[in-house]
Design an enzyme around this catalytic site. Structure first.
Site, PDB file in Angstrom:
ATOM      1  CG  ASP A 168      -1.908   1.067   1.292  1.00 43.42           C
ATOM      2  OD1 ASP A 168      -2.731   1.103   0.371  1.00 43.42           O
ATOM      3  OD2 ASP A 168      -1.901   1.888   2.229  1.00 43.42           O
TER       4      ASP A 168
ATOM      5  CD  GLU B 117      -2.079   2.324  -3.668  1.00 38.04           C
ATOM      6  OE1 GLU B 117      -3.173   2.867  -3.860  1.00 38.04           O
ATOM      7  OE2 GLU B 117      -1.468   2.438  -2.580  1.00 38.04           O
TER       8      GLU B 117
HETATM    9  C1  GLC Z   1      -4.177   3.066  -0.742  1.00 40.96           C
HETATM   10  C2  GLC Z   1      -5.399   2.224  -0.620  1.00 40.96           C
HETATM   11  C3  GLC Z   1      -6.530   3.093  -0.219  1.00 40.96           C
HETATM   12  C4  GLC Z   1      -6.208   3.714   1.132  1.00 40.96           C
HETATM   13  C5  GLC Z   1      -4.878   4.434   1.093  1.00 40.96           C
HETATM   14  C6  GLC Z   1      -4.373   4.739   2.468  1.00 40.96           C
HETATM   15  O1  GLC Z   1      -4.280   4.016  -1.740  1.00 40.96           O
HETATM   16  O2  GLC Z   1      -5.636   1.538  -1.814  1.00 40.96           O
HETATM   17  O3  GLC Z   1      -7.740   2.412  -0.172  1.00 40.96           O
HETATM   18  O4  GLC Z   1      -7.208   4.612   1.486  1.00 40.96           O
HETATM   19  O5  GLC Z   1      -3.888   3.656   0.480  1.00 40.96           O
HETATM   20  O6  GLC Z   1      -3.914   3.580   3.094  1.00 40.96           O
END
Ligand code: GLC
Length: 540
Positions: free
Chosen positions: A210, A269
Site C-alpha cells: 500500500d 501500489e
Molecule cells: C491506498 C489504498 C486506499 C487507502 C490508502 C491509504 O491508496 O488503496 O484504499 O485509502 O492507500 O492507506
C-alpha cells in the site's frame, strides 16, 4: 509453446477480494474470511490464478482497514487467524495463490506504538517512530508545512502535551487516524521485516504494498510547491511521494522474500506520473510488479490506450519486469461507469477486458468487474463511509460507490451476499438482480460468461500472459497486435464499424466481446484470433 520456466507472477491473473464486500457468512452485513472460503469454487471456476485480499487486520476501520492497529492478527469482524490459515489452506488446495495487503506508510492511531507516542514527551524514542514536528509561528500554532491530506484538509494534526499545553504536530498523508511512520527509523524497518516474515512463514504467496511511493519524505519537509498535486500520480521532485529512499526499503524486502521457497511476490501500489518512475520499483532487486495505473487512467481512445501500453512495456521491459494491467480497484470509479456508463460503458468494458487479458504480463480483476457492476453513484450521504467524503465535506463523493457488496443470487438485496435477513454495510441497488452471479451464470451473453471464456482461453492458448507484443498496422481507432504463436487481438475503440486487419484472414476467430457483422467489428468491440502459423508470415 515456450518451454521457458517463468515465475507465476509474470503472467498471473489476480482477483482482488475486497473482503468487507465479497461474502458475509455471519450475517453482520460485513464480508468475512468464512464468506470467502465458502465462495472459492466460484473463483476457481472463473479461472483466476490468485487472490489479493484487502486488509483484514484489527483496525478501527477509519479507512476501511487501511488503518492497521495490529499487523499480526485478523479483525474479529472478519474472523480469526485460524480462519485465515484455513482460507490459505483451501486456496492452496485449489491451486489459488494468496496475496495480502501490507500497509507500511502509516499505522492506525490506535496502534500501540502511536498510543505510546502520544503518551510520551516530544523527542523521545516513542515519538521517533512517527513524524512529529514543532509547529510554525508563535507558540507553534501553525502546521509545520503546507502539506495536505490525500483525503482533504491538512496533513498535520496538533497534539497537546501531557499537561494540556499545545504540543507538537504529527504527519498523516491520509486521515488523522492514519499517522505516518518514520521510515528513517531502523526500528520501523525491523518491525516491518518481522511482519513480512510472520505472514511468509504462514505461507502467503505475496504482498500488495500500500502507498509504496510514500514511505520516504524529503527530510527538509519543504512546503509543497506549485505544480505538485497532493494526490494522483506524483511528479518527480515531489517532497513526499516517490522519494529515492523508498527503494532501499524494497531492496531489503526482496532479500527477505527471495529467502523463501515458492516464488513469493510483491506488487506495488505506486501512483507515479511517468512509467520510468514506476519502473524503478520493479528493478530486479526490488518489488516484482507494480499496478499499471497509466492504463487504468487512460480514456477510451485508441491513441491514449496505445500510448499507455507502449510506454509501460517500454519502461518496464527496460528493467526486465512484466507489466501488470488493471482496470478497476477499490479506490477508483468502476470502469463500466468510467467509460461512459449504461450500454456504452458495458460495451467498452467488455472490449477493454479482452484487451487487458491479451496484453503481455499479468492482470488484476477487481471483484464485480467480471459481473459488469457499475459504480453506485446515488448512495445516500448517511450510508457513506469513505473518509474522503467527510474530509472534503462531500465535495469528493468518495470511493464507497465501487465498494458495494457483491450480488450473488436472488431477486432482492442482500442478493446472497449474506443470509436472507442481513443488511449489507452499504445498500445494494435493487435492480442488481440481473447482475448476480446466479443470473449471469446462465446467460451466455453476460459479462461473467465473457470473463470465464477469456480466462479459459488465456490458459489454453499458448503465447498469452508474459511475452512479446507486436503491433499490426490498423486504422487510427483500431488497436491490433499479435502475440507469440499466432494469437492476434483486435480492438475497435472507435464509434463506427471497422474491418480487422488483413493479417487475421487465415486465423480462427476464438472470442469476441460483441457479435461481429460478418467480419467487421462494430464500435467498441474486441476480437481474439488464433492462427497456427504466425499470421504475418502468410499475409504480409
Ligand atoms: C491506498 C489504498 C486506499 C487507502 C490508502 C491509504 O491508496 O488503496 O484504499 O485509502 O492507500 O492507506
Amino acid at each position: 509453446m515456450s518451454s521457458r520456466p517463468e515465475p507465476w507472477w509474470r503472467s498471473a491473473v489476480i482477483y482482488q477480494v475486497y473482503v468487507r464486500s465479497f461474502a458475509d457468512a455471519n450475517g453482520d452485513g460485513v464480508g468475512d474470511l468464512a464468506g470467502i472460503r465458502s465462495r472459492l469454487d466460484y473463483l476457481k471456476e472463473l479461472g483466476v490464478d490468485a487472490i489479493w485480499l484487502n486488509p483484514f487486520y484489527p483496525s478501527p476501520q477509519a479507512d476501511a482497514g487501511y488503518d492497521v492497529a495490529d499487523y499480526r492478527d485478523v479483525d474479529a469482524r472478519f474472523g480469526s487467524l485460524d480462519d485465515f490459515d484455513g482460507l490459505l489452506r483451501d486456496c492452496h488446495r485449489l491451486g489459488l495463490r494468496v496475496i495480502i495487503d501490507l500497509v507500511p506508510n502509516h499505522t492506525s492511531s490506535e496502534h500501540p506504538w502511536f498510543r505510546a507516542a502520544l503518551a510520551a514527551a516530544p523527542r523521545t524514542g516513542e515519538r521517533a517512530r512517527y513524524i512529529f514536528r514543532d509547529g510554525r509561528g508563535p507558540g507553534g500554532a501553525n502546521a509545520p508545512n503546507n502539506w495536505q491530506s490525500t483525503f482533504g484538509g491538512p496533513a498535520w494534526t496538533p497534539v497537546n502535551g501531557a499537561d494540556g499545553s499545545p504540543g507538537q504536530w504529527y504527519l498523516h498523508l491520509f486521515a488523522p487516524e492514519q499517522p505516518d511512520l518514520d521510515w528513517t527509523n531502523p526500528e520501523v524497518r525491523t518491525e516491518f521485516e518481522s511482519i513480512l516474515r510472520f505472514w511468509l512463514d504462514r505461507g502467503v504467496d505475496g504482498f500488495r504494498i500500500d502507498v509504496a511511493h510514500g514511505l520516504a519524505k524529503d527530510p527538509a519537509m519543504p512546503d509543497l510547491g506549485r505544480g505538485f498535486a497532493t494526490s494522483g500520480p506524483a511528479k518527480v521532485g515531489h517532497p513526499y511521494w516517490d522519494q529515492d529512499e523508498v527503494h532501499e526499503v524494497y531492496r531489503a524486502w526482496r532479500r527477505i522474500s527471495d529467502g523463501y521457497p515458492g516464488d513469493r511476490t510483491f506488487v506495488a501500489e505506486a501512483w507515479v506520473h511517468a512509467p520510468e518512475q514506476l519502473a524503478r520499483y520493479v528493478r530486479p532487486d526490488e518489488l516484482h510488479t507494480a499496478f499499471n495505473f497509466g492504463f487504468l487512467l487512460a480514456p477510451w481512445s485508441a491513441r491514449a490506450l496505445r500510448q499507455a501500453i507502449d510506454q509501460s512495456l517500454g519502461a518496464l521491459g527496460s528493467v526486465g519486469a512484466p507489466a501488470t494491467w488493471v482496470l478497476s480497484n477499490h479506490d477508483v470509479m468502476r470502469h463500466v461507469s468510467r467509460y461512459g456508463g449504461g450500454d456504452v460503458g458495458v460495451r467498452r468494458a467488455r472490449a477493454a477486458a479482452l484487451l487487458m487479458l491479451a496484453l503481455p504480463g499479468g492482470a488484476y480483476v477487481y471483484q464485480g468487474e467480471e459481473l459488469g457492476l457499475p459504480e453506485v453513484i446515488d448512495l445516500p450521504d448517511e450510508v457513506r463511509q469513505d473518509p474522503a467524503f467527510f474530509r472534503t465535506k462531500g465535495k469528493h463523493r468518495g470511493r464507497d460507490g465501487c465498494r458495494v457488496p457483491l450480488p450473488w443470487s436472488g431477486e432482492a438485496p442482500p442478493f446472497g451476499f449474506g443470509p436472507p435477513a442481513s443488511k449489507p454495510w452499504l445498500p445494494q441497488p435493487p435492480d442488481w438482480s440481473s447482475l448476480t452471479v446466479e443470473h449471469e451464470s446462465i446467460d451466455k451473453g453476460s459479462m461473467l460468461a465473457l470473463y470465464r471464456r477469456a480466462l479459459q482461453l488465456r490458459r489454453e492458448l499458448p503465447g498469452l500472459g508474459d511475452g512479446m507484443l507486436e503491433w499490426i498496422e490498423a486504422p487510427p481507432e483500431v488497436l491490433a497486435f499479435r502475440r507469440e504463436s499466432g494469437f492476434v487481438c483486435v480492438v475497435n475503440v472507435g464509434e463506427t464499424p471497422a474491418d480487422p486487419p488483413a493479417e487475421v484472414a487465415g486465423c480462427e476467430m476464438v472470442l469476441t466481446s460483441a457479435a461481429l457483422t460478418g467480419k467487421r467489428l462494430p464500435a467498441a468491440t474486441s476480437a481474439w484470433y488464433y492462427g497456427r502459423s504466425k499470421p504475418s508470415a502468410t499475409n504480409r
